[in-house]
Design an enzyme around this catalytic site. Structure first.
Site, short mmCIF file in Angstrom:
data_model
loop_
_atom_site.label_atom_id
_atom_site.label_comp_id
_atom_site.label_asym_id
_atom_site.label_seq_id
_atom_site.Cartn_x
_atom_site.Cartn_y
_atom_site.Cartn_z
N TYR A 111 0.85 -1.19 0.00
CA TYR A 111 0.00 0.00 0.00
C TYR A 111 0.89 1.24 0.00
CZ TYR A 111 -4.25 2.69 0.95
OH TYR A 111 -5.32 3.56 0.85
N GLY A 117 -17.76 -2.57 -1.43
CA GLY A 117 -18.28 -1.63 -0.46
C GLY A 117 -18.51 -0.26 -1.06
N ARG A 144 -18.53 -8.95 -12.22
CA ARG A 144 -18.03 -10.17 -12.86
C ARG A 144 -19.12 -11.24 -12.86
NH1 ARG A 144 -12.63 -11.53 -9.64
NH2 ARG A 144 -13.97 -10.82 -7.94
N ASP A 145 -19.16 -12.03 -13.92
CA ASP A 145 -20.13 -13.12 -13.97
C ASP A 145 -19.80 -14.14 -12.89
OD1 ASP A 145 -22.30 -14.52 -14.78
OD2 ASP A 145 -21.43 -15.27 -16.64
N GLY A 162 -9.09 2.22 -7.60
CA GLY A 162 -8.58 0.92 -7.21
C GLY A 162 -8.09 0.17 -8.44
N GLY A 163 -7.39 -0.95 -8.20
CA GLY A 163 -6.85 -1.73 -9.31
C GLY A 163 -6.90 -3.21 -9.01
#
Length: 373
Positions: A94, A195, A216-217, A286-287
């Site tokens: 981080y 979230g 995502r499926d 985010g990634g």
């Protein structure tokens, strides 16, 4: 060099990364800042001494609680979630990392137990949340400086209070700060079951915005779709559906979004860009895919799209503490009106932390793990 016993004492200096300081028997400059007039209280905390797999490096330990100084507040932690940033910190990847050994957790809600003689804004019984990351919330009790805490109403649900300071704040700021959206405008986002994603859905609905929510499926896709729609999502589509040519017809019945919120990166972010209206903005916060954002030259030239980033910690550095408190109170009003609920949660006792850590790192888990003390 300090000569210390094997126990650790915990204290959080104002506006600094919380560190673990040696307990009684230590010789050094920090030792004089603690009172030895009473037997120190013992607390339990989830501590990591080095970076690595959270399920392996985090340990439940007994710590000594620092004495309450004049500007300090003693709190009993009530609940603290496990967020992706918490996992990233423990793994050591981080942007901001605390000094080790460290207590895990950046978010949570606590109840004030006692206050120092110079504390004027808090009293026993008040609920508080961290003002900044790094306090270490995965523990039963703690002593923090008054300015490290923000009071929140105690009449909101416990889970909402525990998850208030990170995801809803991120969602609200991204919706408000990058495009001047009006009721009826649309927003597209990926990781919609996260979230932040769940908060975006609800806050957008409260603002009169329409949302296109990409996930995502998965085997239980219909169940997930129904749950997100119950929060106010207008459309829930899979990554695969987003890539299909028929998406061109999707916007015959609703305006193209001027704002896209990206938490994934890689191909998913490229597809979000394709759906944006001319002059629109994609905000990356985010990634999850650990892949770079790829923007085609034609989209940048002919649609004049903007790529931006958002990090709540930086937003707080750029704004005053009062502005962050105002944001918190705005979100609390939404909670009271029933327009913002906590994300789907699983409450886990502190001693069962390993199962909670493991669950938080599994794919397709839409339930946030919350440690209860």
């Amino acid at each position: 060099m300090w000569v210390c016993s094997t126990l650790w004492r915990v204290r959080t200096p104002a506006r600094q990364w919380r560190g673990l300081l040696p307990a009684s028997g230590c010789h050094g400059p920090a030792a004089s800042s603690y009172s030895a007039s009473a037997e120190p209280a013992r607390v339990r905390a989830l501590v990591y001494g080095h970076h690595g797999d959270p399920a392996k490096v985090v340990e439940l330990k007994n710590l000594e609680l620092a004495a309450v100084g004049g500007s300090d507040v003693r709190v009993k932690m009530l609940a603290a979630p496990i967020n992706p940033s918490d996992i990233n910190m423990i793994q050591g990847n981080y942007r901001l990392l605390p000094e080790l050994p460290a207590v895990g957790g950046n978010e949570g809600v606590a109840q004030v137990v006692a206050v120092g003689s110079n504390v004027t804004g808090l009293k026993p019984g008040d609920w508080v949340i961290p003002a900044n990351a790094g306090l270490g919330t995965w523990r039963t009790e703690a002593v923090f400086s008054e300015e490290a805490l923000i009071q929140v109403p105690s009449d909101i649900p416990l889970q909402s209070a525990a998850t208030l300071g990170v995801n809803p704040c991120t969602a609200y700021r991204m919706l408000m700060d990058f495009e001047q959206l009006q009721p009826g405008d649309s927003v597209i986002q990926n990781a919609s079951n996260s979230g932040v994603g769940q908060a975006v859905i609800q806050i957008a609905a409260a603002l009169g915005l329409r949302t296109i929510n990409v996930v995502r499926d998965r085997p239980d896709i219909q169940k997930l779709s129904d749950r997100l729609k119950s929060l106010g999502a207008e459309h829930v589509i899979t990554e695969e559906e987003l890539r299909r040519p028929k998406m061109k017809n999707f916007f015959k019945d609703m305006p193209q979004p001027r704002l896209a919120l990206n938490c994934v990166g890689g191909k998913s972010s490229t597809e979000l860009l394709r759906q944006l209206a001319r002059g629109g903005t994609m905000v990356t916060y985010g990634g999850m895919a650990k892949q770079p954002v790829v923007a085609s030259v034609s989209l940048l030239i002919f649609k004049d799209l903007k790529l931006r980033g958002f990090w709540l910690s930086q937003w707080k550095k750029d704004h005053s503490p009062d502005q962050f408190k105002e944001l918190i109170l705005t979100l609390c009003d939404l909670i009271r009106r029933g327009q913002l609920t906590a994300p789907a949660c699983s409450q886990v006792p502190l001693q069962d932390y390993q199962s909670a850590l493991e669950a938080s790192m599994k794919p397709f888990i839409s339930s946030k793990q919350i440690l209860t003390m």
